[in-house]
Scaffold this active site. Structure first.
Site, short mmCIF file in Angstrom:
data_model
loop_
_atom_site.label_atom_id
_atom_site.label_comp_id
_atom_site.label_asym_id
_atom_site.label_seq_id
_atom_site.Cartn_x
_atom_site.Cartn_y
_atom_site.Cartn_z
N ARG A 223 0.83 -1.12 0.00
CA ARG A 223 0.22 0.10 -0.02
C ARG A 223 0.78 1.20 -0.11
NH1 ARG A 223 -3.38 -2.72 -1.47
NH2 ARG A 223 -5.49 -3.15 -0.56
N HIS A 271 -1.22 0.17 -9.92
CA HIS A 271 -1.71 -0.66 -8.72
C HIS A 271 -2.51 -2.07 -9.77
CE1 HIS A 271 -3.85 -0.95 -4.65
NE2 HIS A 271 -3.60 -2.36 -5.20
C1 GLV Z 1 -5.32 -5.21 -4.02
O1 GLV Z 1 -4.46 -4.23 -3.76
C2 GLV Z 1 -5.66 -6.10 -2.98
O2 GLV Z 1 -5.59 -5.69 -1.54
O3 GLV Z 1 -6.57 -7.08 -3.11
#
Ligand code: GLV
Length: 306
Positions: A223, A271
């Site tokens: 994160r 991401h």
């Molecule tokens: C993606 O970032 C997840 O946590 O599945």
């Protein structure tokens, strides 16, 4: 049986199709259009609003559609029904491949060849053997462990760090403060797989980053808020850190004006290191719902104490 679906705008059509395939007898209600709150048996959610789950009096269980649970940690109230998190081996494999790709990129000096090509420069570089290249992983949860084992199976020297002791085949596991200092100082490439919790918020700051060996590369797949982005930029600018690969950011989408975009030694991806695939995820969740109905609890319950 009725399923409440909130995939936070991600591929709702594909989620509905996958639910119809793997749970054909269940009706689907797409949040926020819930005609009858009493009909909801199971909720499949991602980034769901805090408090909403209290509105369903017959809710039996909640399945979170991703691996990270930081949005659940921010809930002020948790429903009475148990919450389970998704651990999808396909997602773990995608993330391991992402990290393997960047490990090879730096170990084999592909970054240098990319820059050389811009200058039409033909010069071969000696590269360390995989076994001479050390990858340190912070966080040995389900995903971190899978990444560590994949790298070890490709011949890299892999050090793994977690707060409490762990053991993994082919991986040198260390823990605690002392373990942290050693995995940082030995890393050619550091991979962050730590979940975002109050303890890890801003964890990768100047004190951690300056403990890395000079020239190390940093990869963040957990994160964005775990990384102090300003401290990372200072480390890159001073040359202490030679490169960074960032898939996650404290603000997503990464704002166009962020200086991370244009830094020559940063690779940015939006991401995507391991997205939840509705097909594989629903196969797992459908099996878990069937087990749950027979009294067998899914493997990964969400709890605040972990
Ligand atoms: C993606 O970032 C997840 O946590 O599945």
């Amino acid at each position: 049986m009725t399923i409440l679906l909130n995939a936070d705008g991600h591929e709702h059509g594909q989620w509905c199709a996958a639910i119809k395939t793997y749970l054909p007898a269940h009706d689907i209600v797409q949040y926020p259009y819930v005609p009858d709150v009493a009909a909801i048996d199971y909720a499949l959610i991602w980034n769901h609003p805090d408090g909403d789950l209290d509105n369903y009096p017959n809710l039996r269980a909640v399945f979170s559609l991703g691996s990270g649970v930081d949005y659940l940690d921010r809930f002020l109230t948790l429903p009475d029904a148990p919450i389970f998190r998704l651990v999808d081996p396909s997602m773990a494999q995608d993330m391991a491949h992402y990290v393997l790709y960047w490990t090879l990129h730096y170990q084999r000096a592909f970054e240098t060849y990319r820059l050389q090509q811009q200058r039409a420069q033909w010069a071969s570089r000696s590269a360390p053997r995989a076994s001479e290249f050390t990858v340190s992983l912070l966080g040995l949860g389900a995903i971190g462990s899978h990444i560590a084992k994949t790298l070890a199976a490709s011949g890299f020297t892999v050090l793994g760090w977690s707060r409490s002791p762990k053991a993994l085949d082919g991986v040198v596991c260390r823990h605690g403060e002392q373990g942290l200092t050693s995995v940082l100082s030995e890393a050619d490439l550091l991979v962050c797989c730590l979940p975002l919790t109050p303890k890890t918020d801003g964890f990768l700051d100047v004190s951690i980053l300056s403990s890395l060996r000079r020239g190390a590369v940093v990869v963040n797949v957990s994160r964005g808020a775990v990384m102090n982005e300003a401290d990372l930029l200072s480390g890159l600018d001073s040359g202490h850190i030679s490169g960074a690969v960032l898939d996650v950011f404290s603000v997503e989408p990464l704002p166009a004006e962020s200086s991370l975009w244009t830094h020559p030694n940063i690779h940015i991806t939006p991401h995507i290191s391991g997205a939840t695939g509705p097909g594989t995820a629903m196969q797992i969740i459908a099996r878990q719902i069937a087990d749950f109905e027979r009294g067998i609890l899914p493997l990964y319950p969400y709890s605040r104490d972990v």
